[in-house]
Enzyme design. Structure first.
Site, PDB file in Angstrom:
ATOM      1  N   SER A 140      -0.426  -0.814  12.805  1.00 53.65           N
ATOM      2  CA  SER A 140      -0.529  -2.258  13.017  1.00 53.65           C
ATOM      3  C   SER A 140       0.401  -2.627  14.162  1.00 53.65           C
ATOM      4  O   SER A 140       1.326  -1.870  14.494  1.00 53.65           O
ATOM      5  CB  SER A 140      -0.082  -2.990  11.742  1.00 53.65           C
ATOM      6  OG  SER A 140       0.080  -4.382  11.963  1.00 53.65           O
ATOM      7  N   TYR A 153       6.298  -5.401   4.796  1.00 50.40           N
ATOM      8  CA  TYR A 153       5.149  -4.799   5.485  1.00 50.40           C
ATOM      9  C   TYR A 153       5.549  -4.190   6.822  1.00 50.40           C
ATOM     10  O   TYR A 153       5.157  -3.059   7.149  1.00 50.40           O
ATOM     11  CB  TYR A 153       4.071  -5.851   5.689  1.00 50.40           C
ATOM     12  CG  TYR A 153       2.817  -5.327   6.359  1.00 50.40           C
ATOM     13  CD1 TYR A 153       2.042  -4.341   5.760  1.00 50.40           C
ATOM     14  CD2 TYR A 153       2.411  -5.833   7.594  1.00 50.40           C
ATOM     15  CE1 TYR A 153       0.885  -3.863   6.367  1.00 50.40           C
ATOM     16  CE2 TYR A 153       1.258  -5.365   8.202  1.00 50.40           C
ATOM     17  CZ  TYR A 153       0.499  -4.385   7.591  1.00 50.40           C
ATOM     18  OH  TYR A 153      -0.645  -3.915   8.208  1.00 50.40           O
TER      19      TYR A 153
END
Length: 253
Positions: A140, A153
């Site tokens: 990501s 995250y």
């Protein structure tokens, strides 16, 4: 013969896709099948991957990357792997560090980091034996920068990225290529999972933005897999036009 047991016509090459029940994983399975791969789909939601396997002529198997026994059973059914797409992962919650939910953090680290490690480590012998293996890890843009309320995250994705990049160094000289794909905003079930099924919160993430869709990332994965064996696309960062950063306190579109 069930869809979990048969595979369709292929170029003889086998691609494994984790987290294949929806979103980027499902789109990737379809894309690689169109490219001629025999696709093995792994996910916890077996009903979904069974249906997808039926659609594309692939094989569907239960896979929980957080469970070592599940990974062992999954890998034990494979006698050839040419491409591994580490897609399983996700986020839970959006809390500041001061209010961090430790169970959410554990889930994110176990799924994104340890899960990727389990599957990759187990399949390295098959990937090397193929003579032209390829590991694609979907991290990501959160693997590249921090943003407020996202430490659980972003820290997990940073660790997953470092795992992948370290393996790139360790496998020099072996017939295995490694590509890290770092997507920005993609409209999938990602936000729905992050917010515990709250559709209103999930939809609000994309307000005023035209996000990417799963097929955009799947096309990049197929392109990566189509490169000749001497070409390694080390890292691909891709965002929608309306997003320039992952930081939530800066307007992204």
């Amino acid at each position: 013969m069930s869809s979990s047991e048969r595979s369709g016509n292929s170029n003889g090459r086998v691609a494994v896709v984790t987290g294949a029940s929806s979103g980027i994983g499902a789109a990737t399975a379809r894309s690689l099948a169109r490219d001629g791969y025999s696709v093995v789909l792994g996910a916890r939601r077996v009903d979904r991957v069974d249906a997808l396997a039926e659609e594309i002529g692939g094989r569907a198997m239960y896979l929980d990357v957080t469970d070592a026994a599940s990974v062992e059973r999954f890998v034990g059914t494979l006698d050839r792997v040419d491409v591994l797409v580490n897609n399983a992962g996700g986020a839970k919650g959006l809390a500041p560090v001061s209010e961090a939910d430790l169970d959410d953090w554990r889930w994110m680290w176990e799924t994104n980091v340890v899960g990727t490690l389990r599957v990759t480590k187990a399949l390295l012998p098959e990937l090397e034996a193929s003579g032209d293996g390829l590991i694609i890890t979907i991290t990501s843009t959160a693997a590249l920068e921090a943003y407020d309320n996202g430490a659980g995250y972003t820290s997990a994705k940073h660790a997953q990225g470092v795992l992948h990049r370290t393996l790139r160094l360790e496998l020099i000289g072996k017939p295995i290529r490694l590509t890290e794909i770092c997507p920005g905003m993609v409209e999938t079930e990602f936000s729905l999972v992050r917010f515990g099924g709250d559709a209103a919160k999930a939809d609000a993430v994309y307000d005023g933005v035209t996000p990417m869709v799963a097929e955009d990332i799947a096309e990049i994965i197929s392109f990566t897999a189509s490169r000749p064996s001497h070409v390694n696309l080390d890292q691909i960062v891709v965002r929608p036009r309306d997003q320039a950063t992952s930081r939530r306190n800066i307007k992204t579109g």
